[in-house]
Design a protein around this motif. Sequence first.
Motif, PDB file in Angstrom:
ATOM      1  N   UNK A  99     -15.232  13.779  12.615  1.00 17.13           N
ATOM      2  CA  UNK A  99     -13.928  14.462  12.951  1.00 17.13           C
ATOM      3  C   UNK A  99     -12.833  13.085  13.152  1.00 17.13           C
ATOM      4  N   UNK A 100     -13.823  11.418  13.723  1.00 16.06           N
ATOM      5  CA  UNK A 100     -12.007  10.484  13.330  1.00 16.06           C
ATOM      6  C   UNK A 100     -12.596  10.047  11.980  1.00 16.06           C
ATOM      7  N   UNK A 101     -13.416  10.119  11.248  1.00 14.41           N
ATOM      8  CA  UNK A 101     -12.938  10.196  10.013  1.00 14.41           C
ATOM      9  C   UNK A 101     -11.987  10.728   9.002  1.00 14.41           C
ATOM     10  N   UNK A 102     -11.933  12.230   9.824  1.00  9.83           N
ATOM     11  CA  UNK A 102     -10.721  13.077   9.459  1.00  9.83           C
ATOM     12  C   UNK A 102      -9.538  12.916   9.900  1.00  9.83           C
ATOM     13  N   UNK A 103      -9.332  12.695  11.222  1.00 12.24           N
ATOM     14  CA  UNK A 103      -8.126  12.203  11.855  1.00 12.24           C
ATOM     15  C   UNK A 103      -7.774  10.440  11.468  1.00 12.24           C
ATOM     16  N   UNK A 104      -8.371  10.024  10.718  1.00 11.21           N
ATOM     17  CA  UNK A 104      -7.916   8.466  10.360  1.00 11.21           C
ATOM     18  C   UNK A 104      -7.266   8.503   9.100  1.00 11.21           C
ATOM     19  N   UNK A 105      -7.211  10.443   8.049  1.00  7.85           N
ATOM     20  CA  UNK A 105      -6.865   9.965   7.050  1.00  7.85           C
ATOM     21  C   UNK A 105      -5.962  10.904   7.203  1.00  7.85           C
ATOM     22  N   UNK A 106      -5.667  11.598   7.947  1.00  9.04           N
ATOM     23  CA  UNK A 106      -4.501  12.480   8.539  1.00  9.04           C
ATOM     24  C   UNK A 106      -4.290  11.996   9.152  1.00  9.04           C
ATOM     25  N   UNK A 107      -3.826  10.423   9.856  1.00  8.46           N
ATOM     26  CA  UNK A 107      -2.858  10.035  10.010  1.00  8.46           C
ATOM     27  C   UNK A 107      -2.835   9.423   8.746  1.00  8.46           C
ATOM     28  N   UNK A 108      -3.169   8.713   7.992  1.00  2.00           N
ATOM     29  CA  UNK A 108      -3.209   7.442   6.480  1.00  2.00           C
ATOM     30  C   UNK A 108      -1.797   8.951   6.380  1.00  2.00           C
ATOM     31  N   UNK A 113       3.427   8.229   3.386  1.00  2.00           N
ATOM     32  CA  UNK A 113       4.865   7.763   2.779  1.00  2.00           C
ATOM     33  C   UNK A 113       5.932   7.030   3.922  1.00  2.00           C
ATOM     34  N   UNK A 114       5.816   7.203   4.742  1.00  2.00           N
ATOM     35  CA  UNK A 114       7.372   7.014   5.819  1.00  2.00           C
ATOM     36  C   UNK A 114       6.996   4.856   4.972  1.00  2.00           C
ATOM     37  N   UNK A 115       6.180   4.884   5.440  1.00  2.00           N
ATOM     38  CA  UNK A 115       5.602   3.222   5.088  1.00  2.00           C
ATOM     39  C   UNK A 115       6.126   2.374   3.248  1.00  2.00           C
ATOM     40  N   UNK A 116       5.271   3.532   2.672  1.00  2.00           N
ATOM     41  CA  UNK A 116       6.136   3.383   1.452  1.00  2.00           C
ATOM     42  C   UNK A 116       7.468   4.120   1.069  1.00  2.00           C
ATOM     43  N   UNK A 117       8.011   4.321   1.613  1.00  2.00           N
ATOM     44  CA  UNK A 117       9.792   4.555   1.098  1.00  2.00           C
ATOM     45  C   UNK A 117       9.811   3.367   1.768  1.00  2.00           C
ATOM     46  N   UNK A 118       9.810   2.548   3.444  1.00  2.00           N
ATOM     47  CA  UNK A 118      10.033   1.500   3.911  1.00  2.00           C
ATOM     48  C   UNK A 118      10.113   0.392   2.253  1.00  2.00           C
ATOM     49  N   UNK A 119       8.808   0.282   2.031  1.00  2.00           N
ATOM     50  CA  UNK A 119       8.438  -0.922   1.535  1.00  2.00           C
ATOM     51  C   UNK A 119       9.179  -0.621  -0.481  1.00  2.00           C
ATOM     52  N   UNK A 120       9.350   0.997  -0.524  1.00  2.00           N
ATOM     53  CA  UNK A 120      10.454   1.030  -1.633  1.00  2.00           C
ATOM     54  C   UNK A 120      11.909   0.566  -1.497  1.00  2.00           C
ATOM     55  N   UNK A 128       5.704  -1.317  -4.526  1.00  2.00           N
ATOM     56  CA  UNK A 128       5.168  -0.716  -3.788  1.00  2.00           C
ATOM     57  C   UNK A 128       3.615  -0.415  -3.980  1.00  2.00           C
ATOM     58  N   UNK A 129       3.922   0.293  -5.613  1.00  2.00           N
ATOM     59  CA  UNK A 129       2.395   0.415  -6.259  1.00  2.00           C
ATOM     60  C   UNK A 129       1.705  -1.371  -6.633  1.00  2.00           C
ATOM     61  N   UNK A 130       2.424  -2.365  -6.722  1.00  2.00           N
ATOM     62  CA  UNK A 130       1.845  -3.280  -6.098  1.00  2.00           C
ATOM     63  C   UNK A 130       1.337  -3.843  -5.059  1.00  2.00           C
ATOM     64  N   UNK A 131       2.456  -3.172  -3.975  1.00  2.00           N
ATOM     65  CA  UNK A 131       1.563  -3.289  -2.407  1.00  2.00           C
ATOM     66  C   UNK A 131       0.067  -2.494  -2.802  1.00  2.00           C
ATOM     67  N   UNK A 132       0.250  -1.442  -2.872  1.00  2.00           N
ATOM     68  CA  UNK A 132      -1.175  -0.019  -2.966  1.00  2.00           C
ATOM     69  C   UNK A 132      -1.933  -1.177  -3.800  1.00  2.00           C
ATOM     70  N   UNK A 133      -1.978  -1.578  -5.049  1.00  2.00           N
ATOM     71  CA  UNK A 133      -3.046  -2.014  -5.998  1.00  2.00           C
ATOM     72  C   UNK A 133      -3.622  -3.374  -4.387  1.00  2.00           C
TER      73      UNK A 133
END
Length: 168
Positions: A99-108, A113-120, A128-133
């Motif tokens: 359940x904790x693992x699934x909650x962590x995935x839900x938080x991600x 997405x908002x973090x990705x939009x801010x980076x972009x 954005x893609x290089x940070x993901x890499x």
Amino acid sequence: TPAMLSAFLVLSVFSSVVVSQFIAYRSDRGWKRKRILLVSFCGYLVTVLGFSFIRDYYLAVAISVVFGSVTGSINGQAFALAREYADRHLNDQATTFLSTLRAGMALAWVFGPPIAFIIKAEYGFSATFLMSAGMIVVTIAIVFFFLPDGEMKDEKGEEATTANPWYE
């Protein structure tokens, strides 16, 4: 064009579903989940790096279908490996762990997405893609060094032995 975007999404999703189903079938018959995760994350790394530099539509589609399709198995394999680990080592706390693992995935999914939009917005599309890499490289290292190899069990609860390597 909208048609090209639709074709990209349909081909990406369809190839990912087909490949992840094949991988799931094979993992249930002896492929090692940790190795599948490593290969999948490497495919994800190639996909993300490709998207950070490639601006040709057809090449992006090819990368998504060939390398991105393997990444569709990441969540399923990660949760299956977590279930195997929890059943073997956590006994009565297995449900809480999962359940904790699934909650962590839900938080991600909520905060990613908002973090990705801010980076972009601040640094651009490629950044954005290089940070993901970079995060994927860290994830590959964590999987390689810290995740256990899953132990398959047969119907009777005994460890299943298989002579097949993970790639057969």
